[in-house]
Design a protein around this motif. Structure first.
Motif, PDB file in Angstrom:
ATOM      1  N   LEU A 109      43.890 155.643 -37.172  1.00  5.89           N
ATOM      2  CA  LEU A 109      44.313 157.005 -37.475  1.00  5.89           C
ATOM      3  C   LEU A 109      44.516 157.842 -36.216  1.00  5.89           C
ATOM      4  CD1 LEU A 109      41.825 157.614 -40.423  1.00  5.89           C
ATOM      5  CD2 LEU A 109      44.251 157.037 -40.600  1.00  5.89           C
ATOM      6  N   GLU A 120      51.828 154.239 -33.057  1.00  3.66           N
ATOM      7  CA  GLU A 120      51.891 155.225 -34.126  1.00  3.66           C
ATOM      8  C   GLU A 120      50.531 155.350 -34.816  1.00  3.66           C
ATOM      9  OE1 GLU A 120      54.451 157.198 -35.078  1.00  3.66           O
ATOM     10  OE2 GLU A 120      55.545 156.454 -33.320  1.00  3.66           O
ATOM     11  N   ASP A 123      47.940 156.769 -41.608  1.00  5.07           N
ATOM     12  CA  ASP A 123      47.670 157.961 -42.407  1.00  5.07           C
ATOM     13  C   ASP A 123      46.921 157.637 -43.701  1.00  5.07           C
ATOM     14  OD1 ASP A 123      49.655 156.666 -43.793  1.00  5.07           O
ATOM     15  OD2 ASP A 123      51.108 158.311 -43.702  1.00  5.07           O
ATOM     16  N   GLU A 124      46.262 156.488 -43.756  1.00  5.72           N
ATOM     17  CA  GLU A 124      45.531 156.089 -44.953  1.00  5.72           C
ATOM     18  C   GLU A 124      44.103 155.672 -44.596  1.00  5.72           C
ATOM     19  OE1 GLU A 124      49.316 154.307 -47.532  1.00  5.72           O
ATOM     20  OE2 GLU A 124      47.817 152.943 -46.673  1.00  5.72           O
ATOM     21  N   ASP A 143      38.818 156.623 -33.752  1.00  6.84           N
ATOM     22  CA  ASP A 143      38.701 157.282 -35.059  1.00  6.84           C
ATOM     23  C   ASP A 143      37.337 157.938 -35.221  1.00  6.84           C
ATOM     24  OD1 ASP A 143      41.241 156.446 -35.763  1.00  6.84           O
ATOM     25  OD2 ASP A 143      40.568 154.807 -37.053  1.00  6.84           O
TER      26      ASP A 143
END
Length: 404
Positions: A109, A120, A123-124, A143
């Motif tokens: 994330l 990148e 988003d989960e 994270d």
């Protein structure tokens, strides 16, 4: 007790193919500890931190790990490796069940920007259940520096946080503190696995749901093996960490509206003033972040600390004061209260008024009578003499104060 055997593999890694070496480590681990039910490897363990090894998922590397999980009938989180997806590169950790099936993929994330360039952000959030055991959540390295991630995983029911790491920098000590505090804050087990060589500086750790270190690895190849107890997690979440704080319930029951978590409500003026997220340059060494401006949030009150905070009570002549109170009247508080410096005559009048309320001759007679009484009893016992000496000294000090 609901026990579950879990192991982390801390091993030396290189740029290139580490999959064969990981398979060898898993084979040895399962030979030594056949009761282990889940194995966790460090971040980017498969090929090291080079984008050139990115591949689609499912793909060759993921298939290799699926075969290892099926062979040993274990849950396997083989760290992460770079995934090519939708013309972008993600730092992705697959979750593989004992049947060799990928049941979830966690995409990091928070890539370690500005250093983890070209990756990148996912988003989960990923949580998954192990039948007969409990619920696991996955986050990758950076994270964990954002407590919102673990709070979300915990709110989804995660009881164990699996945390593959690649940290080869001088902030590893801070990361270990984060692992401990996260275990306590969210009353979860933290399985924090770092690599060696290009995979990090080691020092992997296992943390229990009260923030205690179950195992702390050094800086060599090592298996971190333990048995976790889901009943311990559930009991502590019910009665409190070490039978004390219950932070999950307190957060749930809070009446505060944390607007900082709502993009439509929060104010980013100060955060926006910090400038772009980029690597420091030689020119930027002379710059520092701007001073925070006035708050525009009506819910936040920032006190004006430029004004004096301490207030000194001015005694009235008829107040019942002791010796210490009168002594304080002579102190100069002009540094605390600027008005006192501008009106020195008030201090003088106050001292005169205080002296007028005291019968000095009567106080002197009392002190003399105390001295006479002391002299009469000077032949008493040793313990009595000790008390009388104290009284005599006090009388002398009192007389000196009256004269002054």
């Amino acid at each position: 007790m609901t026990p579950f055997g879990i192991a982390g593999i801390q091993m030396n890694l290189q740029h290139g193919n580490n999959v064969d070496a990981i398979e060898d480590k898993i084979n040895v681990l399962m030979s030594l500890y056949p009761w282990v039910e889940m194995v966790v490897v460090s971040e980017l363990a498969a090929h090291g931190p080079l984008h050139s090894f990115a591949e689609p998922m499912p793909g060759v590397t993921e298939d290799r790990f699926c075969a290892m999980a099926q062979k040993h009938n274990i849950w396997l989180i083989p760290g992460s490796f770079f995934e090519q997806r939708d013309n972008a590169i993600f730092n992705t950790a697959p979750v593989i069940n004992p049947q060799g099936q990928v049941i979830a993929r966690h995409r990091k994330l928070f890539p370690f920007c500005p250093f983890e360039e070209g990756v990148e952000a996912g988003d989960e959030f990923v949580v998954f259940d192990v039948p007969g055991a409990g619920r696991f959540g996955v986050c990758i390295c950076y994270d964990m520096w954002f407590p919102e991630v673990l709070r979300t995983l915990t709110s989804m029911g995660a009881e164990v946080i699996l945390h593959p790491v690649l940290t080869g920098t001088n902030d590893r000590e801070i990361e270990l503190n984060l692992a401990r505090s996260s275990g306590a804050l969210f009353q979860s087990y933290i399985i924090d696995v770092n690599g060696l060589g290009v995979g990090g500086v080691g020092q992997s750790c296992l943390i229990d749901p009260s923030g205690r270190v179950l195992h702390q690895a050094g800086e060599t190849d090592e298996y971190l093996v333990t048995e976790i107890d889901f009943d311990l997690v559930r009991r502590q979440r019910e009665v409190g960490l070490r039978s004390l704080g219950q932070p999950l319930k307190s957060f749930r029951d809070s009446k505060i509206n944390f607007t900082v978590y709502n993009k439509e409500q929060r104010t980013n003026d100060y955060l926006d003033s910090l400038g772009p997220l980029q690597k420091p340059t030689r020119e930027s060494k002379s710059r520092i972040a701007t001073e925070p401006g006035p708050s525009v949030n009506n819910d936040v009150v920032i006190p004006d600390v430029t004004q004096p905070f301490t207030q000194h009570k001015i005694a009235e002549p008829n107040d019942d004061l002791n010796v210490v109170d009168y002594g304080n009247l002579a102190l100069d508080h002009s540094g605390d209260n600027p008005s006192a410096a501008n009106e020195p005559h008030k201090q003088l009048n106050l001292t005169i008024a205080a002296k007028e309320t005291v019968d000095l001759s009567a106080m002197t007679k009392v002190a003399e009578s105390v001295k006479i009484e002391i002299d009469k009893n000077s032949a008493g016992t040793e313990s009595e003499n000790g008390n009388l000496k104290w009284l005599k000294d006090a009388s002398a000090q009192f007389k000196q104060y009256i004269k002054s």
